[in-house]
Design a protein around this motif. Sequence first.
Motif, PDB file in Angstrom:
ATOM      1  N   GLY A   1       0.890  -1.117   0.199  1.00 14.67           N
ATOM      2  CA  GLY A   1       0.718  -0.062  -0.212  1.00 14.67           C
ATOM      3  C   GLY A   1       1.045   1.224  -0.062  1.00 14.67           C
ATOM      4  O   GLY A   1       0.595   2.247  -0.188  1.00 14.67           O
ATOM      5  N   GLU A   2       1.667   0.925   0.117  1.00 10.09           N
ATOM      6  CA  GLU A   2       2.863   2.718   0.268  1.00 10.09           C
ATOM      7  C   GLU A   2       3.439   2.699  -0.894  1.00 10.09           C
ATOM      8  O   GLU A   2       4.079   1.669  -1.980  1.00 10.09           O
ATOM      9  CB  GLU A   2       4.691   2.057   1.300  1.00 10.09           C
ATOM     10  CG  GLU A   2       3.716   1.903   2.622  1.00 10.09           C
ATOM     11  CD  GLU A   2       4.623   1.945   3.339  1.00 10.09           C
ATOM     12  OE1 GLU A   2       5.068   1.918   4.952  1.00 10.09           O
ATOM     13  OE2 GLU A   2       5.680   2.179   3.292  1.00 10.09           O
ATOM     14  N   LEU A   3       3.694   3.807  -1.364  1.00  7.78           N
ATOM     15  CA  LEU A   3       3.537   3.921  -2.904  1.00  7.78           C
ATOM     16  C   LEU A   3       5.555   5.291  -3.173  1.00  7.78           C
ATOM     17  O   LEU A   3       5.856   5.339  -2.242  1.00  7.78           O
ATOM     18  CB  LEU A   3       3.264   5.193  -3.721  1.00  7.78           C
ATOM     19  CG  LEU A   3       3.316   5.849  -4.705  1.00  7.78           C
ATOM     20  CD1 LEU A   3       3.174   4.830  -5.734  1.00  7.78           C
ATOM     21  CD2 LEU A   3       2.715   7.055  -5.263  1.00  7.78           C
ATOM     22  N   SER A   4       6.487   3.642  -3.994  1.00 10.33           N
ATOM     23  CA  SER A   4       7.694   4.046  -3.863  1.00 10.33           C
ATOM     24  C   SER A   4       7.886   4.990  -4.823  1.00 10.33           C
ATOM     25  O   SER A   4       7.020   5.146  -6.010  1.00 10.33           O
ATOM     26  CB  SER A   4       8.454   3.071  -4.102  1.00 10.33           C
ATOM     27  OG  SER A   4       8.889   2.270  -3.752  1.00 10.33           O
ATOM     28  N   PHE A   5       8.906   6.693  -4.856  1.00  9.59           N
ATOM     29  CA  PHE A   5       9.096   7.584  -5.494  1.00  9.59           C
ATOM     30  C   PHE A   5      10.213   7.715  -5.636  1.00  9.59           C
ATOM     31  O   PHE A   5      11.704   7.102  -4.656  1.00  9.59           O
ATOM     32  CB  PHE A   5       8.182   8.370  -5.387  1.00  9.59           C
ATOM     33  CG  PHE A   5       8.411   9.079  -4.265  1.00  9.59           C
ATOM     34  CD1 PHE A   5       8.827   9.660  -3.083  1.00  9.59           C
ATOM     35  CD2 PHE A   5       7.026   8.786  -3.012  1.00  9.59           C
ATOM     36  CE1 PHE A   5       8.991  10.716  -2.049  1.00  9.59           C
ATOM     37  CE2 PHE A   5       6.695   9.379  -1.691  1.00  9.59           C
ATOM     38  CZ  PHE A   5       7.574   9.812  -1.580  1.00  9.59           C
ATOM     39  N   ASP A   6      10.666   8.817  -6.697  1.00 10.86           N
ATOM     40  CA  ASP A   6      12.391   8.983  -6.682  1.00 10.86           C
ATOM     41  C   ASP A   6      12.278  10.801  -5.708  1.00 10.86           C
ATOM     42  O   ASP A   6      10.939  11.261  -6.743  1.00 10.86           O
ATOM     43  CB  ASP A   6      13.466   8.773  -7.918  1.00 10.86           C
ATOM     44  CG  ASP A   6      12.810   7.057  -7.984  1.00 10.86           C
ATOM     45  OD1 ASP A   6      13.352   6.484  -6.986  1.00 10.86           O
ATOM     46  OD2 ASP A   6      12.871   6.780  -9.676  1.00 10.86           O
ATOM     47  N   LYS A   7      13.373  11.194  -5.671  1.00  7.62           N
ATOM     48  CA  LYS A   7      13.258  12.686  -5.432  1.00  7.62           C
ATOM     49  C   LYS A   7      13.023  13.722  -7.789  1.00  7.62           C
ATOM     50  O   LYS A   7      13.710  13.114  -7.938  1.00  7.62           O
ATOM     51  CB  LYS A   7      14.716  12.510  -4.842  1.00  7.62           C
ATOM     52  CG  LYS A   7      15.080  14.895  -4.993  1.00  7.62           C
ATOM     53  CD  LYS A   7      16.781  15.018  -4.363  1.00  7.62           C
ATOM     54  CE  LYS A   7      16.339  16.285  -3.980  1.00  7.62           C
ATOM     55  NZ  LYS A   7      15.864  17.212  -4.817  1.00  7.62           N
ATOM     56  N   GLY A   8      12.571  14.727  -6.982  1.00  3.77           N
ATOM     57  CA  GLY A   8      11.651  15.198  -8.152  1.00  3.77           C
ATOM     58  C   GLY A   8      10.244  14.731  -8.759  1.00  3.77           C
ATOM     59  O   GLY A   8       9.813  15.321 -10.047  1.00  3.77           O
ATOM     60  N   ASP A   9       9.853  13.915  -8.699  1.00  5.32           N
ATOM     61  CA  ASP A   9       8.871  12.617  -9.621  1.00  5.32           C
ATOM     62  C   ASP A   9       7.678  13.704  -8.451  1.00  5.32           C
ATOM     63  O   ASP A   9       7.549  14.305  -7.467  1.00  5.32           O
ATOM     64  CB  ASP A   9       8.219  11.612  -8.333  1.00  5.32           C
ATOM     65  CG  ASP A   9       9.383   9.950  -8.954  1.00  5.32           C
ATOM     66  OD1 ASP A   9      10.143  10.801 -10.083  1.00  5.32           O
ATOM     67  OD2 ASP A   9       9.143   9.646  -9.356  1.00  5.32           O
ATOM     68  N   LYS A  10       6.616  14.206  -9.422  1.00  8.92           N
ATOM     69  CA  LYS A  10       5.388  14.129  -9.481  1.00  8.92           C
ATOM     70  C   LYS A  10       4.475  13.615  -9.409  1.00  8.92           C
ATOM     71  O   LYS A  10       3.869  12.286  -9.343  1.00  8.92           O
ATOM     72  CB  LYS A  10       5.548  15.313 -10.562  1.00  8.92           C
ATOM     73  CG  LYS A  10       6.425  16.096 -10.378  1.00  8.92           C
ATOM     74  CD  LYS A  10       5.636  17.760 -11.674  1.00  8.92           C
ATOM     75  CE  LYS A  10       6.767  18.598 -11.649  1.00  8.92           C
ATOM     76  NZ  LYS A  10       7.839  18.335 -12.622  1.00  8.92           N
ATOM     77  N   MET A  11       3.076  14.325  -8.058  1.00 13.24           N
ATOM     78  CA  MET A  11       2.624  12.757  -7.711  1.00 13.24           C
ATOM     79  C   MET A  11       0.739  14.015  -7.388  1.00 13.24           C
ATOM     80  O   MET A  11       1.263  15.057  -7.027  1.00 13.24           O
ATOM     81  CB  MET A  11       2.308  12.360  -6.378  1.00 13.24           C
ATOM     82  CG  MET A  11       3.618  11.407  -6.528  1.00 13.24           C
ATOM     83  SD  MET A  11       4.546  10.848  -5.054  1.00 13.24           S
ATOM     84  CE  MET A  11       5.699  11.184  -4.746  1.00 13.24           C
ATOM     85  N   GLU A  12       0.319  13.048  -7.311  1.00 16.12           N
ATOM     86  CA  GLU A  12      -0.850  13.878  -7.526  1.00 16.12           C
ATOM     87  C   GLU A  12      -1.495  13.901  -5.912  1.00 16.12           C
ATOM     88  O   GLU A  12      -2.084  12.314  -5.593  1.00 16.12           O
ATOM     89  CB  GLU A  12      -2.307  13.391  -8.633  1.00 16.12           C
ATOM     90  CG  GLU A  12      -3.535  14.720  -8.034  1.00 16.12           C
ATOM     91  CD  GLU A  12      -4.208  14.160  -8.804  1.00 16.12           C
ATOM     92  OE1 GLU A  12      -5.761  14.916  -9.656  1.00 16.12           O
ATOM     93  OE2 GLU A  12      -4.490  13.493  -9.995  1.00 16.12           O
ATOM     94  N   ILE A  13      -2.942  14.764  -5.320  1.00 13.42           N
ATOM     95  CA  ILE A  13      -2.824  13.747  -3.961  1.00 13.42           C
ATOM     96  C   ILE A  13      -4.269  13.513  -3.821  1.00 13.42           C
ATOM     97  O   ILE A  13      -4.982  14.450  -4.644  1.00 13.42           O
ATOM     98  CB  ILE A  13      -2.643  15.121  -2.426  1.00 13.42           C
ATOM     99  CG1 ILE A  13      -1.140  15.224  -2.636  1.00 13.42           C
ATOM    100  CG2 ILE A  13      -2.868  14.883  -1.365  1.00 13.42           C
ATOM    101  CD1 ILE A  13      -0.234  14.331  -2.275  1.00 13.42           C
ATOM    102  N   ILE A  14      -4.926  12.227  -3.472  1.00 13.98           N
ATOM    103  CA  ILE A  14      -6.611  12.591  -3.349  1.00 13.98           C
ATOM    104  C   ILE A  14      -7.410  12.401  -2.271  1.00 13.98           C
ATOM    105  O   ILE A  14      -7.762  12.968  -2.123  1.00 13.98           O
ATOM    106  CB  ILE A  14      -5.913  10.500  -3.387  1.00 13.98           C
ATOM    107  CG1 ILE A  14      -5.800  10.637  -5.319  1.00 13.98           C
ATOM    108  CG2 ILE A  14      -7.936   9.784  -4.194  1.00 13.98           C
ATOM    109  CD1 ILE A  14      -5.588   9.075  -6.320  1.00 13.98           C
ATOM    110  N   ASN A  15      -5.987  12.068  -0.932  1.00 11.00           N
ATOM    111  CA  ASN A  15      -6.721  12.113   0.556  1.00 11.00           C
ATOM    112  C   ASN A  15      -5.650  12.654   1.130  1.00 11.00           C
ATOM    113  O   ASN A  15      -4.629  11.761   0.905  1.00 11.00           O
ATOM    114  CB  ASN A  15      -6.963  10.874   1.014  1.00 11.00           C
ATOM    115  CG  ASN A  15      -8.395  10.470   2.182  1.00 11.00           C
ATOM    116  OD1 ASN A  15      -7.616  11.441   2.995  1.00 11.00           O
ATOM    117  ND2 ASN A  15      -8.948   9.816   2.136  1.00 11.00           N
TER     118      ASN A  15
END
Length: 491
Positions: free
Chosen positions: A48-62
């Motif tokens: 359930g946890e989302l991995s990401f790299d520095k500089g990645d963009k994400m949209e907040i849902i909640n």
Amino acid sequence: MRMRKESVRCSHRWTPRSNTPEPVTPSTPSRGGRIVVAMYSFQGRSSGELSFDKGDKMEIINDADADWWLARHMTRCTEGYIPKNYVASASSLECQDWYFSKIARKEAEKLLMTQGNLRGTFLIRMSEQSSHGYSLSIRDWDQNKGEHVKHYRIKVTDTGGYFITSSQAFRTLNDLVDAYKKNNYGLACLLQYPCPRPQPQKWDLSRETKDQWEIDRSVLSMDKKLGHGSFGEVWYGMWNNSTEVAIKTLKQGAMSPSAFLEEARIMKKLRHRNILVLYAVCTKEEPILIVTEYMCNGALLDLLRNEGERTLKLNDLIYVATQVAAGMAYLESLQLLHRDLAARNVLVGDSLLCKVADFGLARIVEGEDYCPSTCNKFPVKWTAPEAMLYNRFTIKSDVWSFGVLLMEVITFGANPYPGMTNREVAESVPNGYRMGKPANHYCPDYVHEIICKCWNVDPAKRPTFSYLSDLLGNLDIASEQFYAESSEAFS
């Protein structure tokens, strides 16, 4: 890299990885949701946890949770929970690598003076006096002073612009930084490199353990004994073979599981960089285990005694004291007591990061170990007279203990009240005896004055931790005071 304003629409909600994690709770996509930028890389530690790299963009849902937000990765179109303190709003000042928000002056100096940083390394922070806007801190070098940090006040114009000297004003802080990268306009040097950020605090072992922090002891490995103290042994180990932790094993019968769990509920909610993080507990069988973050340099007392005189300068000692005061000011703001504040109960990590540990345990210990009527194990030399005589513990009795801790710090871990037994201290201190200025260690007058204020016989006349934190955090060295008098730009 500029952010695209339109949000990315995803054709599916979850792309499982090779280890097939469980999907997150379904959610309704929010069109035009807030976009955040990753300020650090993050590797998910549970399903359930989302991995990401520095500089990645994400949209907040909640963003209802205080620590974990549900987000959609804008490139991979996968959803998962992300730690809030790893990201910043794409349209905010916080997403700039050089902006460090609310950090103290001494913290800025410590970060900039970290080995490997070059002349021209800089950061911008909020001024500790809210009316003063922002401050620019730069690592500099000259032949007379060597490596040092200079601070400049960034003032705000009536129209909302920013300037350091009145002859050069800029519409935004970004414009100011860009300009001073090309021309120093009277500053010590050009702005060259944003100061590297320390890794953010991990408040939980995983999102799953945020609320379900009674864990099975089978997921813990106890690999190396680090020491023992008043409450039991401390071990270095791993959680799930993935995360370094410290494991404290409480002595059998030292406290009841129900009383400990009540105190642990408070400890688990604490959120301050100078308070040790409680990750999890194991209380269903003896011995009770307390799982905390691992601090690689161990107890402050051991560090002071083993390396202090060789590696620590006065500024380092003041930095240590400032951090302890800041952590205690946080407890003070919540009306919480420590009851056993001492150098042995402060832990040290990388870059001299200090955290107050063992909060609350002295209050619920059972038996005679912490009974004032027996001086053998009770920490008499750190205890305020009203607590010794009448069992009257308040935040001001913690302030008294902080004064003793300051004496430990300035003497590199020397025993308080040298040559005196616990019983002699218990008899002498309530009658007015106080430790004098140490003869064999350099103790500036202003430090000794602070210590003496902590030892006022009247608890109400002792300073607050908030005051002590501000006072210690703003102590200036002589060269900086001279520069402040000679430059309108200095802050």
